[in-house]
Write a protein that holds these residues in place. Structure first.
Motif, PDB file in Angstrom:
ATOM      1  N   LYS A 210      40.580  41.464  39.875  1.00  0.00           N
ATOM      2  CA  LYS A 210      39.851  40.629  38.908  1.00  0.00           C
ATOM      3  C   LYS A 210      40.778  40.260  37.754  1.00  0.00           C
ATOM      4  O   LYS A 210      41.807  40.899  37.517  1.00  0.00           O
ATOM      5  CB  LYS A 210      38.659  41.418  38.356  1.00  0.00           C
ATOM      6  CG  LYS A 210      37.783  42.009  39.459  1.00  0.00           C
ATOM      7  CD  LYS A 210      36.322  41.652  39.284  1.00  0.00           C
ATOM      8  CE  LYS A 210      35.522  41.921  40.547  1.00  0.00           C
ATOM      9  NZ  LYS A 210      35.334  43.346  40.833  1.00  0.00           N
ATOM     10  N   GLU A 211      40.398  39.238  37.052  1.00  0.00           N
ATOM     11  CA  GLU A 211      41.122  38.788  35.858  1.00  0.00           C
ATOM     12  C   GLU A 211      41.331  39.966  34.906  1.00  0.00           C
ATOM     13  O   GLU A 211      40.441  40.795  34.741  1.00  0.00           O
ATOM     14  CB  GLU A 211      40.269  37.724  35.146  1.00  0.00           C
ATOM     15  CG  GLU A 211      40.997  36.906  34.113  1.00  0.00           C
ATOM     16  CD  GLU A 211      41.729  35.741  34.737  1.00  0.00           C
ATOM     17  OE1 GLU A 211      42.918  35.595  34.440  1.00  0.00           O
ATOM     18  OE2 GLU A 211      41.116  35.015  35.540  1.00  0.00           O
ATOM     19  N   GLY A 212      42.523  40.028  34.284  1.00  0.00           N
ATOM     20  CA  GLY A 212      42.681  41.041  33.239  1.00  0.00           C
ATOM     21  C   GLY A 212      43.692  42.122  33.559  1.00  0.00           C
ATOM     22  O   GLY A 212      44.745  41.846  34.116  1.00  0.00           O
ATOM     23  N   ASN A 242      38.861  33.672  45.436  1.00  0.00           N
ATOM     24  CA  ASN A 242      38.995  32.955  44.152  1.00  0.00           C
ATOM     25  C   ASN A 242      40.450  32.818  43.700  1.00  0.00           C
ATOM     26  O   ASN A 242      41.362  33.395  44.295  1.00  0.00           O
ATOM     27  CB  ASN A 242      38.156  33.651  43.073  1.00  0.00           C
ATOM     28  CG  ASN A 242      38.558  35.107  42.904  1.00  0.00           C
ATOM     29  OD1 ASN A 242      39.744  35.417  42.785  1.00  0.00           O
ATOM     30  ND2 ASN A 242      37.578  36.002  42.916  1.00  0.00           N
ATOM     31  N   ASP A 243      40.619  32.031  42.630  1.00  0.00           N
ATOM     32  CA  ASP A 243      41.936  31.742  42.056  1.00  0.00           C
ATOM     33  C   ASP A 243      42.706  32.986  41.649  1.00  0.00           C
ATOM     34  O   ASP A 243      43.914  33.078  41.860  1.00  0.00           O
ATOM     35  CB  ASP A 243      41.755  30.889  40.781  1.00  0.00           C
ATOM     36  CG  ASP A 243      41.650  29.424  41.114  1.00  0.00           C
ATOM     37  OD1 ASP A 243      42.372  28.983  42.021  1.00  0.00           O
ATOM     38  OD2 ASP A 243      40.837  28.732  40.474  1.00  0.00           O
ATOM     39  N   THR A 244      41.993  33.927  41.025  1.00  0.00           N
ATOM     40  CA  THR A 244      42.641  35.135  40.527  1.00  0.00           C
ATOM     41  C   THR A 244      43.319  35.889  41.671  1.00  0.00           C
ATOM     42  O   THR A 244      44.471  36.312  41.566  1.00  0.00           O
ATOM     43  CB  THR A 244      41.604  36.066  39.852  1.00  0.00           C
ATOM     44  OG1 THR A 244      40.828  35.283  38.959  1.00  0.00           O
ATOM     45  CG2 THR A 244      42.272  37.193  39.114  1.00  0.00           C
ATOM     46  N   GLU A 247      46.332  33.828  43.025  1.00  0.00           N
ATOM     47  CA  GLU A 247      47.499  33.896  42.134  1.00  0.00           C
ATOM     48  C   GLU A 247      48.186  35.257  42.239  1.00  0.00           C
ATOM     49  O   GLU A 247      49.406  35.355  42.314  1.00  0.00           O
ATOM     50  CB  GLU A 247      47.083  33.631  40.684  1.00  0.00           C
ATOM     51  CG  GLU A 247      47.042  32.158  40.329  1.00  0.00           C
ATOM     52  CD  GLU A 247      48.226  31.373  40.891  1.00  0.00           C
ATOM     53  OE1 GLU A 247      49.385  31.808  40.682  1.00  0.00           O
ATOM     54  OE2 GLU A 247      48.005  30.352  41.569  1.00  0.00           O
TER      55      GLU A 247
END
Ligand code: C2E
Ligand code: CA
Ligand code: CA
Ligand code: CA
Length: 281
Positions: A210-212, A242-244, A247
């Protein structure tokens, strides 16, 4: 014998009784489905992580029941494995994927590989490699375009017959992929016995990215990628949504990506459209 049968039967709880009955019904239905060829293959694109270009597909079986509609593999592959029905089913899958690959090649579609899942149970047939090679020849499929996916847990429980069969196929140019990597608790020394080319990181590692902050899931995913790299394997990230996640995998040197973010598994004709559009996803 009647007495004993009844005696044993008494040990079944009502619940177990129902489960056993359901099991038997499914097994019988599955036998009929094999004869009626009620299966179809869906294809999920595999894309190059850097460019988003489609490079191949994983073939995933679906059971099209006249009454119930589409039944996913999680519902029947375990029963097929327990009953040995996975042998004829697996052969159908392999033949169908080979024929499809030949068709795509003849259509001039640029697809470099099709991956087929093999159950470890199929290797109980000692001449499996010979059978598969005969199928490739009959369907005029190029072995170099074929990829075989075997789960890490089957590899961990490997019999030497499996190592031998895979070595034969590998010599023919078939690529070998270890599926669901990181979930099979296999010792790494086992992996070295196999002529592996590709490692698929299990979705469970990617799901929690996840993001972060750099949390445990990311550290685990990085460690798994590092193992694959150290063995000179191509790395596929599965279940990218998803994008996260995309990436993260790009940054960490993942070669190929597969997941709903790009496309769900689709019927052959829909996959053709994706290829024809030259869809860079
Ligand atoms: P698998 O080999 O790990 O295949 C990947 C599964 O993850 C597929 O489920 C696919 O639809 C799903 N998936 C892909 N991307 C995503 C995503 O982004 N998010 C989520 N939530 N799921 C995603 P499917 O098609 O239901 O297949 C389930 C399993 O059944 C396969 O897991 C494989 O172990 C088995 N299977 C499928 N086809 C065959 C076959 O022809 N032979 C054998 N022996 N097993 C098969
Ligand atoms: Ca797979
Ligand atoms: Ca997998
Ligand atoms: Ca899986």
């Amino acid at each position: 014998a009647k007495e004993t049968e009844r005696g044993i039967f008494m040990f079944f709880t009502e619940d177990m009784n129902v489960r056993v009955k359901e099991r038997l019904m499914l097994e019988n239905k599955l036998r009929r489905a094999i004869e009626a060829e009620e299966f179809t293959l869906y294809y999920q694109p595999k894309v190059i992580a850097e460019t988003g270009e489609i490079t191949g597909a994983e073939a995933l079986i679906r059971w099209v029941d006249p009454e119930l509609g589409i039944i996913g593999p999680d519902k029947f592959i375990p029963v097929a494995e327990e009953t040995g029905l996975i042998v004829p089913i697996g052969e159908w899958v392999f033949r169908t994927a080979c024929a499809q690959m030949k068709k795509w090649k003849d259509m001039g579609l640029s697809i470099t590989n099709v991956a087929v899942n093999l159950s470890g149970r199929q290797f109980s047939k000692p001449d499996l490699a010979a059978d598969l090679m005969a199928i490739m020849e009959e369907e005029q499929a190029d072995p170099k375009m074929l990829e075989i996916e075997i789960t890490e847990s089957f590899i961990a429980s490997s019999q030497s017959s499996m190592v031998e069969s895979l070595a034969v196929l590998s010599k023919k140019g078939v690529k070998l992929s270890v599926d669901d990597f990181g979930t099979g608790y296999s010792s790494l020394s086992y992996l070295h016995r196999f002529p592996l080319d590709i490692m698929k990181i299990d979705r469970s590692f990617i799901m929690n990215i996840k993001e972060g902050e750099d949390d445990t899931s990311e550290k685990l995913a990085k460690a798994v990628i590092a193992i694959g790299k150290s063995m000179n394997l191509k790395i596929v990230g599965e279940g990218v949504e998803n994008d996260t996640q995309l990436e993260f995998l790009r940054e960490n040197g993942c070669d190929y990506i597969q997941g709903y973010y790009f496309s769900k598994p689709v019927p052959a004709d829909e996959f053709e459209k994706l290829l024809q559009e030259g869809a860079t996803l």
